[in-house]
Design an enzyme around this catalytic site. Sequence first.
Site, short mmCIF file in Angstrom:
data_model
loop_
_atom_site.label_atom_id
_atom_site.label_comp_id
_atom_site.label_asym_id
_atom_site.label_seq_id
_atom_site.Cartn_x
_atom_site.Cartn_y
_atom_site.Cartn_z
N ARG A 45 0.84 -1.20 0.00
CA ARG A 45 0.00 0.00 0.00
C ARG A 45 0.88 1.25 0.00
O ARG A 45 0.64 2.19 -0.76
CB ARG A 45 -0.93 -0.01 1.21
CG ARG A 45 -2.21 -0.81 1.04
CD ARG A 45 -2.00 -2.25 0.57
NE ARG A 45 -3.24 -2.99 0.47
CZ ARG A 45 -3.73 -3.74 1.46
NH1 ARG A 45 -3.06 -3.88 2.59
NH2 ARG A 45 -4.86 -4.37 1.29
N ASP B 71 -0.07 -6.65 -3.39
CA ASP B 71 -1.50 -6.43 -3.14
C ASP B 71 -2.06 -5.67 -4.32
O ASP B 71 -1.36 -5.43 -5.31
CB ASP B 71 -1.73 -5.68 -1.82
CG ASP B 71 -3.00 -6.14 -1.12
OD1 ASP B 71 -4.09 -5.98 -1.71
OD2 ASP B 71 -2.92 -6.66 0.00
N HIS C 144 -6.67 -10.07 -3.89
CA HIS C 144 -5.69 -8.98 -3.74
C HIS C 144 -4.62 -9.03 -4.83
O HIS C 144 -3.44 -8.78 -4.56
CB HIS C 144 -5.04 -9.05 -2.35
CG HIS C 144 -5.97 -8.72 -1.23
ND1 HIS C 144 -6.26 -7.43 -0.87
CD2 HIS C 144 -6.68 -9.52 -0.39
CE1 HIS C 144 -7.11 -7.43 0.15
NE2 HIS C 144 -7.39 -8.69 0.45
N GLU D 127 -10.02 -12.49 2.05
CA GLU D 127 -10.90 -11.51 1.40
C GLU D 127 -11.03 -11.76 -0.12
O GLU D 127 -10.74 -10.90 -0.94
CB GLU D 127 -10.38 -10.09 1.66
CG GLU D 127 -10.39 -9.74 3.15
CD GLU D 127 -9.85 -8.36 3.45
OE1 GLU D 127 -10.24 -7.78 4.48
OE2 GLU D 127 -9.03 -7.84 2.66
N ASP E 227 -1.72 -0.87 12.73
CA ASP E 227 -2.18 0.26 11.92
C ASP E 227 -3.40 0.92 12.56
O ASP E 227 -3.76 2.04 12.17
CB ASP E 227 -2.50 -0.17 10.50
CG ASP E 227 -3.39 -1.40 10.46
OD1 ASP E 227 -2.97 -2.44 10.97
OD2 ASP E 227 -4.51 -1.32 9.92
N TRP F 151 -0.57 -2.67 8.50
CA TRP F 151 -1.10 -2.43 7.16
C TRP F 151 -0.96 -0.94 6.87
O TRP F 151 -1.27 -0.10 7.72
CB TRP F 151 -2.56 -2.87 7.08
CG TRP F 151 -2.72 -4.33 7.39
CD1 TRP F 151 -3.13 -4.89 8.56
CD2 TRP F 151 -2.44 -5.43 6.50
NE1 TRP F 151 -3.13 -6.26 8.47
CE2 TRP F 151 -2.71 -6.62 7.22
CE3 TRP F 151 -1.98 -5.51 5.19
CZ2 TRP F 151 -2.54 -7.88 6.64
CZ3 TRP F 151 -1.82 -6.77 4.62
CH2 TRP F 151 -2.10 -7.93 5.34
#
Length: 765
Positions: A172, A201, A289, A349, A444, A481
């Site tokens: 990220r 990701d 992802h 996810e 995070d 994260w």
Amino acid sequence: MIAFLRKNAGIRLAIPLLFSWFSANAQDAAKFPLIPYPTKLIPGKGLFAITPRTTVSGEAFKSEAKELAALLAKGLGQKLTPAKSQSAAAISIIKSADITASESYRLTIKPNHVEILANSGAGVFHAIETIRQLLPASIEKGIASKKLVLPVLTIEDEPAYEWRGMHLDVSRHFFSISYLKKFIDRMALYKMNKLHLHLTDDQGWRIEIKKYPKLTEEGAWRTFNNQDSMCMKRSKDNPDFVIDKEHIIQRDGKTLYGGFYTQQEMKGIVAYAAARHIDIIPEIDMPGHMMAAINSYPFLTCNGENKWGALFTKPICPCNETTFEFAQNVFTEIMDIFPSKYIHIGGDEVDRTDWGKSDACKALMEKEGIKDLAALQSYFINRMEKFFNSKGRKLIGWDEIIEGGISPTAIVMYWRGWVPKAPVEAVKNGNTVIMTPGEPLYFDNQPDQYAVDRVYHFNPIPKVLNAQEAKSIIGAQANIWTEQIPSERRADYMAMPRMTALAEMLWTNQPDKYQSYLQRLVRQYSRMDAMGINYRLPDLPGLLNEYVFTDEGKLSIASPLSTLTIRYTTDGSLPGVGSAVLPTPLVIKKSQLIRVAAFTPNGTRGDVYNLNYTQQQMLGPVKIAPPKPGLACTYYKAYFKATTFMKDAKVDSTFTTDKIEVPATVKAPSFGITYKGYIDVPADGIYSFYLTCDDGGVLKIGPNMVVNNDGNHSAQERSGQVALKMGAHPFQLDFIEGGGGFKLGLKYSVNGSVPQDVPAGWFKN
């Protein structure tokens, strides 16, 4: 043989004659500010002096002996005298078969000799890090001293848990090679041993794969996204949110953010970590992802589409052989870079919708007897595990991988705190489990005054497991994260000092040492300063978000550290080093916003606290019919982004309760509850309320909003005040759960008393 304490998945032996040393007092802790605190420490009398004539010898552990000599030379400003023989050495490192645990060590410091006994390089290295913490913090800066000293003592030490990990998401937001080394150094100092790198990701692919060059040529770069813009917005008040400029480039007239590690660079990082006995576990997240890869290689999907679904991006297709060819080629190169026996495949996810529409998937499911889409994901995971095993590696996946059935040899990493049965089911299936639940181990999540306490007192062992089953829980790790962590300074702030609490919980595992730990942590701050760590300063104690007063208010803040200066503003501007120093007390005579922050001697600012003061007349009570006990509650079985959306929602059911908590009967992943009635207070006063929510909540008393803790977020406490006369007052608490923590609690205090639960007898309807 050294009599080490054996800690088996949190189950302890209790033999008073052997283990009376557990009650080491606070005086010893202050004298030996070690984190994590050793299993056993026996203080002695006197000092061992280190000079340039001090020698270090360790034939069985040459690299560790060299590491120790370099550490001491750094503190002295010159090299040590080489040892001519083991017997002549002032500091001896000896391999001992009596010490059987792989990371254990015994450190004996006498006035004329230091001895380290261990059976592995890891044990020796941990002893060296203990010595490092016994030396002055100035050694971290390389400030030379003519003489260094170590206190006389004996330490027998070993970890409670095998897996003591930290996770860093470099997808990220990207982090430099130099920062990874700093991060590894901090882990080593506190005896952490696993670094989980989240390398890919949707937002970026960060590791070079030579067979698929577009993964980094294209997938490592992006135009600024919504996560970047969010950070830019927050950077106006906090420079830690400024995106590290070294990761911004210009290409073809576009501003791009990103970066990646070459295979050679990452091999260097792996070697750097290995020298500090830290294992780097790579994660290539699939089948979900994978947007960064699919953008360049659309054949990976079932239908060529690459977009966001209802919640997550479209995954790669487990029904095409080309997908497995790609995955195996990628992981073959990953295994060449990372020698770790553990490889993380992600598996979380996953939006499986397109799989159900695919003719190839329908055919595969019929051929293989796969009953549903969750089992189809398991087909992918199980097949990849067989590939990993063929290469001598072990597969780790997030806890979703258990949903469709997995082999007992896969390792499960538990993160979904709202699915408490997941780690239990994994253990019952025979799987090894690593605990990483979002609360409290997602670093995070914004830390608050309770963050360190929650981490320190986290118990990795689910209560329903028996002693034998508990052995399957091999440890825990904290996850960072980085959607909202765009800089190295922000990463430091989010990790420290929580990492120290996790380190002690996983190594020492003695919750009764918490007060001692807090004392030792204060002593650690000077070392963090010397290491250049942008740690989160201790919270300013006892502050609320909203204050009320009738005639005048008074603000006094006790500094948590003697070195901090508390400054404030009343004009809405951010406190700076030139702002006024907060007096004791500050008298408030009108409604206004007070902004306060603590500053270190070098000008570093801690968190900014926005304290809203409102002048208010005491609310008079209302007359109510003969009341019934408890609050009338309305339950909505739906997802809400904020509490205001509940007003138009369909009511699922109603109930009555005298407790502010999530009822045990609620099983829906997302819901809302309104608690409504009256609060009957026994005396006039300024009442403070502390509302903890995961996700959001709003408390209203009479016509006033007392606490606003709305929105979807991790567990956090917000607070406020209201001036109440004795008697009954309208009470309404709206709470929403978006799918996560199921955390709700309300405490009160009056006229500055200690916060406590609201008595059940105060609630009426």
